[in-house]
Design a protein around this motif. Structure first.
Motif, PDB file in Angstrom:
ATOM      1  N   ASP A   1       0.853  -1.185   0.000  1.00  0.00           N
ATOM      2  CA  ASP A   1       0.000   0.000   0.000  1.00  0.00           C
ATOM      3  C   ASP A   1       0.892   1.240   0.000  1.00  0.00           C
ATOM      4  OD1 ASP A   1      -2.270  -1.511   0.060  1.00  0.00           O
ATOM      5  OD2 ASP A   1      -2.603  -1.332   2.211  1.00  0.00           O
ATOM      6  N   GLY A   2       0.504   2.232  -0.777  1.00  0.00           N
ATOM      7  CA  GLY A   2       1.303   3.440  -0.857  1.00  0.00           C
ATOM      8  C   GLY A   2       2.268   3.445  -2.020  1.00  0.00           C
ATOM      9  N   THR A   3       2.378   2.314  -2.734  1.00  0.00           N
ATOM     10  CA  THR A   3       3.142   2.309  -3.979  1.00  0.00           C
ATOM     11  C   THR A   3       2.250   2.883  -5.078  1.00  0.00           C
ATOM     12  OG1 THR A   3       2.418   0.050  -4.494  1.00  0.00           O
ATOM     13  CG2 THR A   3       4.489   0.302  -3.288  1.00  0.00           C
ATOM     14  N   GLU A   4       2.851   3.244  -6.209  1.00  0.00           N
ATOM     15  CA  GLU A   4       2.070   3.817  -7.303  1.00  0.00           C
ATOM     16  C   GLU A   4       1.147   2.761  -7.929  1.00  0.00           C
ATOM     17  OE1 GLU A   4       4.152   6.441 -10.178  1.00  0.00           O
ATOM     18  OE2 GLU A   4       5.875   6.141  -8.862  1.00  0.00           O
ATOM     19  N   GLU A   5       1.712   1.607  -8.247  1.00  0.00           N
ATOM     20  CA  GLU A   5       0.945   0.574  -8.947  1.00  0.00           C
ATOM     21  C   GLU A   5       1.228  -0.792  -8.317  1.00  0.00           C
ATOM     22  OE1 GLU A   5       0.469   1.310 -13.436  1.00  0.00           O
ATOM     23  OE2 GLU A   5       2.459   2.141 -12.996  1.00  0.00           O
ATOM     24  N   PRO A   6       0.607  -1.082  -7.167  1.00  0.00           N
ATOM     25  CA  PRO A   6       0.920  -2.330  -6.460  1.00  0.00           C
ATOM     26  C   PRO A   6       0.646  -3.583  -7.293  1.00  0.00           C
ATOM     27  CG  PRO A   6      -1.030  -1.261  -5.540  1.00  0.00           C
ATOM     28  CD  PRO A   6      -0.384  -0.274  -6.445  1.00  0.00           C
ATOM     29  N   LEU A   7      -0.408  -3.575  -8.076  1.00  0.00           N
ATOM     30  CA  LEU A   7      -0.724  -4.771  -8.866  1.00  0.00           C
ATOM     31  C   LEU A   7       0.302  -4.983  -9.978  1.00  0.00           C
ATOM     32  CD1 LEU A   7      -4.583  -4.339  -8.912  1.00  0.00           C
ATOM     33  CD2 LEU A   7      -3.302  -6.135  -7.743  1.00  0.00           C
ATOM     34  N   ARG A   8       0.810  -3.910 -10.521  1.00  0.00           N
ATOM     35  CA  ARG A   8       1.878  -4.031 -11.514  1.00  0.00           C
ATOM     36  C   ARG A   8       3.140  -4.600 -10.869  1.00  0.00           C
ATOM     37  NH1 ARG A   8       3.139   0.606 -16.000  1.00  0.00           N
ATOM     38  NH2 ARG A   8       4.917  -0.366 -17.031  1.00  0.00           N
ATOM     39  N   ILE A   9       3.396  -4.231  -9.639  1.00  0.00           N
ATOM     40  CA  ILE A   9       4.559  -4.772  -8.933  1.00  0.00           C
ATOM     41  C   ILE A   9       4.404  -6.276  -8.738  1.00  0.00           C
ATOM     42  CG2 ILE A   9       5.841  -4.735  -6.755  1.00  0.00           C
ATOM     43  CD1 ILE A   9       5.104  -1.771  -6.499  1.00  0.00           C
ATOM     44  N   TYR A  10       3.219  -6.704  -8.281  1.00  0.00           N
ATOM     45  CA  TYR A  10       2.980  -8.143  -8.114  1.00  0.00           C
ATOM     46  C   TYR A  10       3.168  -8.880  -9.440  1.00  0.00           C
ATOM     47  CZ  TYR A  10       1.066  -7.839  -3.352  1.00  0.00           C
ATOM     48  OH  TYR A  10       0.906  -7.661  -1.998  1.00  0.00           O
ATOM     49  N   LEU A  11       2.654  -8.304 -10.523  1.00  0.00           N
ATOM     50  CA  LEU A  11       2.774  -8.950 -11.832  1.00  0.00           C
ATOM     51  C   LEU A  11       4.240  -9.117 -12.222  1.00  0.00           C
ATOM     52  CD1 LEU A  11       1.489 -10.058 -14.438  1.00  0.00           C
ATOM     53  CD2 LEU A  11       1.444  -7.699 -15.296  1.00  0.00           C
ATOM     54  N   SER A  12       5.057  -8.094 -11.984  1.00  0.00           N
ATOM     55  CA  SER A  12       6.484  -8.198 -12.294  1.00  0.00           C
ATOM     56  C   SER A  12       7.124  -9.349 -11.522  1.00  0.00           C
ATOM     57  CB  SER A  12       7.197  -6.889 -11.953  1.00  0.00           C
ATOM     58  OG  SER A  12       6.703  -5.825 -12.717  1.00  0.00           O
ATOM     59  N   CYS A  13       6.774  -9.455 -10.248  1.00  0.00           N
ATOM     60  CA  CYS A  13       7.315 -10.542  -9.426  1.00  0.00           C
ATOM     61  C   CYS A  13       6.902 -11.903  -9.967  1.00  0.00           C
ATOM     62  CB  CYS A  13       6.862 -10.387  -7.979  1.00  0.00           C
ATOM     63  SG  CYS A  13       7.545  -8.942  -7.130  1.00  0.00           S
ATOM     64  N   VAL A  14       5.643 -12.026 -10.334  1.00  0.00           N
ATOM     65  CA  VAL A  14       5.133 -13.283 -10.889  1.00  0.00           C
ATOM     66  C   VAL A  14       5.904 -13.664 -12.146  1.00  0.00           C
ATOM     67  CG1 VAL A  14       3.160 -14.372 -12.030  1.00  0.00           C
ATOM     68  CG2 VAL A  14       2.816 -13.075  -9.919  1.00  0.00           C
ATOM     69  N   GLN A  15       6.085 -12.723 -13.038  1.00  0.00           N
ATOM     70  CA  GLN A  15       6.749 -13.018 -14.316  1.00  0.00           C
ATOM     71  C   GLN A  15       8.187 -13.470 -14.118  1.00  0.00           C
ATOM     72  OE1 GLN A  15       5.941  -9.255 -16.196  1.00  0.00           O
ATOM     73  NE2 GLN A  15       4.097 -10.007 -17.206  1.00  0.00           N
ATOM     74  N   VAL A  16       8.886 -12.830 -13.183  1.00  0.00           N
ATOM     75  CA  VAL A  16      10.274 -13.225 -12.918  1.00  0.00           C
ATOM     76  C   VAL A  16      10.314 -14.603 -12.261  1.00  0.00           C
ATOM     77  CG1 VAL A  16      12.352 -12.679 -11.590  1.00  0.00           C
ATOM     78  CG2 VAL A  16      11.118 -10.848 -12.797  1.00  0.00           C
ATOM     79  N   LEU A  17       9.453 -14.836 -11.275  1.00  0.00           N
ATOM     80  CA  LEU A  17       9.431 -16.132 -10.585  1.00  0.00           C
ATOM     81  C   LEU A  17       9.037 -17.259 -11.529  1.00  0.00           C
ATOM     82  CD1 LEU A  17       7.771 -14.992  -7.238  1.00  0.00           C
ATOM     83  CD2 LEU A  17      10.166 -15.656  -7.560  1.00  0.00           C
ATOM     84  N   GLN A  18       8.107 -17.000 -12.426  1.00  0.00           N
ATOM     85  CA  GLN A  18       7.723 -18.018 -13.408  1.00  0.00           C
ATOM     86  C   GLN A  18       8.886 -18.349 -14.320  1.00  0.00           C
ATOM     87  OE1 GLN A  18       4.234 -16.251 -15.230  1.00  0.00           O
ATOM     88  NE2 GLN A  18       2.834 -17.486 -13.992  1.00  0.00           N
ATOM     89  N   ALA A  19       9.618 -17.326 -14.748  1.00  0.00           N
ATOM     90  CA  ALA A  19      10.771 -17.556 -15.630  1.00  0.00           C
ATOM     91  C   ALA A  19      11.835 -18.398 -14.948  1.00  0.00           C
ATOM     92  CB  ALA A  19      11.362 -16.222 -16.073  1.00  0.00           C
ATOM     93  N   ALA A  20      11.915 -18.278 -13.622  1.00  0.00           N
ATOM     94  CA  ALA A  20      12.903 -19.033 -12.844  1.00  0.00           C
ATOM     95  C   ALA A  20      12.358 -20.377 -12.362  1.00  0.00           C
ATOM     96  CB  ALA A  20      13.354 -18.203 -11.649  1.00  0.00           C
ATOM     97  N   ASN A  21      11.117 -20.696 -12.759  1.00  0.00           N
ATOM     98  CA  ASN A  21      10.451 -21.917 -12.289  1.00  0.00           C
ATOM     99  C   ASN A  21      10.418 -21.990 -10.764  1.00  0.00           C
ATOM    100  OD1 ASN A  21       9.920 -23.061 -14.907  1.00  0.00           O
ATOM    101  ND2 ASN A  21      12.109 -23.557 -15.038  1.00  0.00           N
ATOM    102  N   ASP A  22      10.242 -20.830 -10.159  1.00  0.00           N
ATOM    103  CA  ASP A  22      10.182 -20.730  -8.702  1.00  0.00           C
ATOM    104  C   ASP A  22       8.753 -21.043  -8.248  1.00  0.00           C
ATOM    105  OD1 ASP A  22       9.892 -19.578  -6.007  1.00  0.00           O
ATOM    106  OD2 ASP A  22      11.853 -18.666  -6.385  1.00  0.00           O
ATOM    107  N   PRO A  23       8.568 -22.002  -7.350  1.00  0.00           N
ATOM    108  CA  PRO A  23       7.214 -22.391  -6.924  1.00  0.00           C
ATOM    109  C   PRO A  23       6.427 -21.269  -6.247  1.00  0.00           C
ATOM    110  CG  PRO A  23       8.883 -23.412  -5.514  1.00  0.00           C
ATOM    111  CD  PRO A  23       9.605 -22.824  -6.682  1.00  0.00           C
ATOM    112  N   ARG A  24       7.106 -20.204  -5.809  1.00  0.00           N
ATOM    113  CA  ARG A  24       6.398 -19.092  -5.184  1.00  0.00           C
ATOM    114  C   ARG A  24       5.572 -18.291  -6.186  1.00  0.00           C
ATOM    115  NH1 ARG A  24      11.226 -15.995  -2.443  1.00  0.00           N
ATOM    116  NH2 ARG A  24      12.151 -16.684  -4.433  1.00  0.00           N
ATOM    117  N   ALA A  25       5.809 -18.524  -7.460  1.00  0.00           N
ATOM    118  CA  ALA A  25       5.088 -17.760  -8.486  1.00  0.00           C
ATOM    119  C   ALA A  25       3.577 -17.925  -8.339  1.00  0.00           C
ATOM    120  CB  ALA A  25       5.534 -18.193  -9.881  1.00  0.00           C
ATOM    121  N   GLY A  26       3.132 -19.142  -8.069  1.00  0.00           N
ATOM    122  CA  GLY A  26       1.701 -19.392  -7.939  1.00  0.00           C
ATOM    123  C   GLY A  26       1.107 -18.674  -6.744  1.00  0.00           C
TER     124      GLY A  26
END
Length: 266
Positions: A198-223
């Motif tokens: 909360d208080g970031t400009e675009e929190p959902l965009r931040i989550y999406l960036s994290c998901v995309q990187v974790l998916q690329a790394a086959n990191d189970p936290r992506a889900g």
């Protein structure tokens, strides 16, 4: 009363209560116009533009931003002019016109540096980065994001630094530098765990960036991160009682649309 009403809108925006925020911004705008306070009138104009862009209503968003830009120039308020120029850059990036987005963002950056506003310089830099990334100029985007990140840390805007960090992670992912992208995502997730986004400009965009990187790394936290993003998105959407506006929020904002698409194929 006008300032307080506008500030309540800001709080409601951060909480994802967009319909009530819109009402407060419109009420503040009416109050400033009733008393002829043209200098403060720009506050709700800018905030109406911001929230409507975040709801995917790009046409009305641009109308409010352009009204605000004209007003700031008439009253000579260069600080607010910086903010609206930067917001116009962000809006044009969202709609895919990255050349125009870059022009507005550079105008905002130049003016912010002229008047010595580090706050607006940080906003302008991240929008320069978004525009350059949209144009495929990854090295230029990374440099703008790094400058925004360093500046925001320097002036203690640690929440807003997460937007720049997430954007930098996306650039490194696009460059094929997965290790660096993962390092940045680890920092974001640690910050999110300690403070939330909360208080970031675009929190959902931040989550999406994290998901995309974790998916690329086959990191189970992506889900898990994707589930969190989807839940937060749907929770905010559920508070929009206007069906057309709710659909716009879910479909017309690129990050929101991508979160839904990723969750549906998970």
């Amino acid at each position: 009363e006008g300032v307080a009403t506008n500030n309540l809108g800001l709080v409601l925006t951060d909480q994802g209560d967009y319909v009530r925020a819109l009402k407060h911004y419109r009420q503040a705008l009416d109050l400033f116009r009733q008393i002829g306070d043209r200098r403060n009138e720009v506050l709700p104009l800018a905030n109406l533009g911001w929230i409507l862009a975040g709801l995917g209503d790009h046409v009305r968003s641009r109308e409010y931003f352009e009204q605000g830009l004209q007003l700031t120039r008439e009253v000579g308020n260069q600080s607010h002019e910086c903010g609206i120029l930067s917001n116009l850059g962000w809006l044009h990036h969202l709609t895919g016109d990255n050349e125009k987005a870059l022009d507005y963002s550079r105008q905002a950056l130049s003016l912010a540096q002229t008047i010595g506003s580090q706050r607006w310089e940080g906003y302008a830099l991240i929008n320069v980065g978004h525009s350059q990334a949209g144009l495929g100029r990854l090295a230029e985007a990374a440099e703008a994001y790094r400058q925004s990140l360093d500046l925001r840390r320097e002036i203690g805007q640690h929440q807003l630094a997460m937007d720049a960090l997430a954007s930098l992670a996306q650039v490194h992912l696009a460059e094929g530098n997965l290790d660096r992208a993962l390092t940045q995502v680890e920092e974001i997730l640690a910050f999110e765990d300690a403070h939330g986004l909360d208080g970031t400009e675009e929190p959902l965009r931040i989550y999406l960036s994290c998901v995309q990187v974790l998916q690329a790394a086959n990191d189970p936290r992506a889900g898990e991160v994707l589930d969190t993003a989807y839940r937060k998105l749907q929770k905010r959407a559920a508070r929009i009682d206007d069906e057309a506006l709710r659909r716009s929020f879910l479909e017309n904002v690129p990050a929101h649309r991508e979160i839904i698409e990723a969750w549906e194929i998970k």
